[in-house]
Write a protein that holds these residues in place. Structure first.
Motif, PDB file in Angstrom:
ATOM      1  N   THR A  25       4.951  26.630  30.049  1.00  0.00           N
ATOM      2  CA  THR A  25       5.671  26.050  28.919  1.00  0.00           C
ATOM      3  C   THR A  25       6.936  25.370  29.434  1.00  0.00           C
ATOM      4  N   PHE A  26       7.131  24.120  28.992  1.00  0.00           N
ATOM      5  CA  PHE A  26       8.252  23.311  29.448  1.00  0.00           C
ATOM      6  C   PHE A  26       8.967  22.723  28.245  1.00  0.00           C
ATOM      7  N   SER A  27      10.281  22.581  28.338  1.00  0.00           N
ATOM      8  CA  SER A  27      11.067  22.026  27.240  1.00  0.00           C
ATOM      9  C   SER A  27      11.580  20.641  27.586  1.00  0.00           C
ATOM     10  N   PHE A  28      11.542  19.764  26.587  1.00  0.00           N
ATOM     11  CA  PHE A  28      12.085  18.414  26.714  1.00  0.00           C
ATOM     12  C   PHE A  28      12.502  17.971  25.321  1.00  0.00           C
ATOM     13  N   GLY A  29      13.728  17.502  25.193  1.00  0.00           N
ATOM     14  CA  GLY A  29      14.201  17.086  23.874  1.00  0.00           C
ATOM     15  C   GLY A  29      14.163  18.263  22.925  1.00  0.00           C
ATOM     16  N   ALA A  52      -3.343  26.227  14.861  1.00  0.00           N
ATOM     17  CA  ALA A  52      -3.381  27.667  14.583  1.00  0.00           C
ATOM     18  C   ALA A  52      -2.290  28.406  15.356  1.00  0.00           C
ATOM     19  N   ALA A  53      -1.881  27.850  16.503  1.00  0.00           N
ATOM     20  CA  ALA A  53      -0.827  28.470  17.313  1.00  0.00           C
ATOM     21  C   ALA A  53       0.568  28.011  16.892  1.00  0.00           C
ATOM     22  N   GLY A  54       0.645  27.233  15.822  1.00  0.00           N
ATOM     23  CA  GLY A  54       1.947  26.800  15.322  1.00  0.00           C
ATOM     24  C   GLY A  54       2.448  25.497  15.898  1.00  0.00           C
ATOM     25  N   GLY A  55       1.583  24.754  16.586  1.00  0.00           N
ATOM     26  CA  GLY A  55       1.984  23.476  17.160  1.00  0.00           C
ATOM     27  C   GLY A  55       1.031  22.377  16.757  1.00  0.00           C
ATOM     28  N   HIS A  56       0.911  21.390  17.617  1.00  0.00           N
ATOM     29  CA  HIS A  56      -0.041  20.299  17.428  1.00  0.00           C
ATOM     30  C   HIS A  56      -0.348  19.709  18.794  1.00  0.00           C
ATOM     31  N   LEU A  57      -1.423  18.949  18.886  1.00  0.00           N
ATOM     32  CA  LEU A  57      -1.686  18.241  20.132  1.00  0.00           C
ATOM     33  C   LEU A  57      -0.503  17.320  20.404  1.00  0.00           C
ATOM     34  N   VAL A  58      -0.133  17.196  21.657  1.00  0.00           N
ATOM     35  CA  VAL A  58       1.075  16.462  22.032  1.00  0.00           C
ATOM     36  C   VAL A  58       1.020  15.013  21.565  1.00  0.00           C
ATOM     37  N   THR A  59       2.156  14.545  21.052  1.00  0.00           N
ATOM     38  CA  THR A  59       2.329  13.140  20.694  1.00  0.00           C
ATOM     39  C   THR A  59       3.380  12.568  21.632  1.00  0.00           C
ATOM     40  N   ILE A  60       3.049  11.484  22.298  1.00  0.00           N
ATOM     41  CA  ILE A  60       3.929  10.909  23.319  1.00  0.00           C
ATOM     42  C   ILE A  60       4.454   9.582  22.782  1.00  0.00           C
ATOM     43  N   THR A  61       5.721   9.560  22.413  1.00  0.00           N
ATOM     44  CA  THR A  61       6.252   8.402  21.715  1.00  0.00           C
ATOM     45  C   THR A  61       7.298   7.621  22.497  1.00  0.00           C
ATOM     46  N   SER A  62       7.488   7.959  23.782  1.00  0.00           N
ATOM     47  CA  SER A  62       8.459   7.211  24.589  1.00  0.00           C
ATOM     48  C   SER A  62       8.087   7.309  26.061  1.00  0.00           C
ATOM     49  N   TYR A 152      -6.000  21.180  26.763  1.00  0.00           N
ATOM     50  CA  TYR A 152      -5.196  20.280  25.944  1.00  0.00           C
ATOM     51  C   TYR A 152      -3.725  20.607  26.121  1.00  0.00           C
ATOM     52  N   VAL A 153      -2.884  19.674  25.691  1.00  0.00           N
ATOM     53  CA  VAL A 153      -1.445  19.886  25.743  1.00  0.00           C
ATOM     54  C   VAL A 153      -0.959  20.111  24.317  1.00  0.00           C
ATOM     55  N   MET A 154      -0.317  21.247  24.113  1.00  0.00           N
ATOM     56  CA  MET A 154       0.219  21.592  22.803  1.00  0.00           C
ATOM     57  C   MET A 154       1.724  21.350  22.798  1.00  0.00           C
ATOM     58  N   GLU A 155       2.202  20.782  21.704  1.00  0.00           N
ATOM     59  CA  GLU A 155       3.632  20.550  21.507  1.00  0.00           C
ATOM     60  C   GLU A 155       4.089  21.361  20.309  1.00  0.00           C
ATOM     61  N   LYS A 156       5.220  22.033  20.478  1.00  0.00           N
ATOM     62  CA  LYS A 156       5.840  22.800  19.386  1.00  0.00           C
ATOM     63  C   LYS A 156       7.305  22.413  19.314  1.00  0.00           C
ATOM     64  N   PRO A 157       7.865  22.438  18.114  1.00  0.00           N
ATOM     65  CA  PRO A 157       9.313  22.225  18.037  1.00  0.00           C
ATOM     66  C   PRO A 157      10.036  23.368  18.732  1.00  0.00           C
ATOM     67  N   SER A 158      11.110  23.041  19.435  1.00  0.00           N
ATOM     68  CA  SER A 158      11.910  24.083  20.086  1.00  0.00           C
ATOM     69  C   SER A 158      12.658  24.865  19.028  1.00  0.00           C
ATOM     70  N   ALA A 159      12.599  26.158  19.146  1.00  0.00           N
ATOM     71  CA  ALA A 159      13.365  27.012  18.242  1.00  0.00           C
ATOM     72  C   ALA A 159      14.770  27.147  18.800  1.00  0.00           C
ATOM     73  N   PRO A 160      15.777  27.246  17.941  1.00  0.00           N
ATOM     74  CA  PRO A 160      17.115  27.500  18.463  1.00  0.00           C
ATOM     75  C   PRO A 160      17.124  28.840  19.200  1.00  0.00           C
ATOM     76  N   THR A 161      17.889  28.922  20.246  1.00  0.00           N
ATOM     77  CA  THR A 161      17.927  30.139  21.042  1.00  0.00           C
ATOM     78  C   THR A 161      18.684  31.216  20.273  1.00  0.00           C
ATOM     79  N   PRO A 162      17.970  32.245  19.824  1.00  0.00           N
ATOM     80  CA  PRO A 162      18.655  33.302  19.074  1.00  0.00           C
ATOM     81  C   PRO A 162      19.389  34.245  20.018  1.00  0.00           C
TER      82      PRO A 162
END
Length: 185
Positions: A25-29, A52-62, A152-162
């Motif tokens: 798992t890697f973070s970007f933006g 089902a895992a709370g994400g979506h297939l990666v969308t590459i927009t830049s 596949y590559v899954m993308e999820k929004p980053s959660a704020p670090t609690p």
């Protein structure tokens, strides 16, 4: 003082061992990216599994996001992986570059097609993949080539670090210890 040191050691051990490490798992933006290894999975199954895992297939927009994926996420992996785009309205295979959409509905205004792609070659290639054979440039793929897909590559929004609950417990324990020590001193 002896109990205080033991308590500090126990809390530090808990803090250091409580967070799982997931190497893929890697973070970007504002997103986290994970390669899910699942040989032979088709695009529809990959899409459903990512959702089902709370994400979506990666969308590459830049270009920046694409370069991050190539230089970080795909490093050390091989074969091909599903990405989060699909094509509509080209059943006659005459316009392979038109009508592409991201699964999230984001604008389709950035591409990184391999030189001969997209081509809708011989089969209905209506889904997007990144393929190691093409240095992870994009390729349109069809269901017939699922055996070439490694996952596949899954993308999820980053959660704020609690702030972990353990830090709150440590703070409460220290306040309690010092409060008791002062009360009885």
């Amino acid at each position: 003082m002896k109990y205080f040191n033991v308590l500090c050691i126990l809390c530090a051990t808990f803090l250091l061992s409580s967070k799982p490490v997931i190497a893929s798992t890697f973070s970007f933006g504002n997103s986290e990216y994970t390669i899910i290894q699942s040989a032979g999975i088709n695009w529809n199954e990959a899409k459903l599994a990512a959702e089902a895992a709370g994400g979506h297939l990666v969308t590459i927009t830049s270009a920046e996001e694409n370069n991050f994926l190539k230089n970080t996420v795909f490093q050390g992996n091989d074969k091909a992986y599903w990405l989060g785009a699909y094509q509509t309205g080209d059943e006659d295979r005459q316009n392979p570059t038109s009508n592409w959409h991201w699964v999230t509905g984001e604008e389709w205004d950035y591409t990184d097609w391999y030189s001969a792609e997209p081509n809708n070659s011989r089969i209905d290639e209506f889904h997007l993949s990144a393929d190691q054979r093409f240095n992870y440039q994009w390729n349109d793929e069809g269901a017939a080539v699922a055996s070439m897909i490694n996952g596949y590559v899954m993308e999820k929004p980053s959660a704020p670090t609690p702030i972990p609950g353990a830090i709150w417990l440590l703070g409460a324990a220290l306040v309690g210890l010092f409060g008791i020590k002062k009360k009885f001193a």
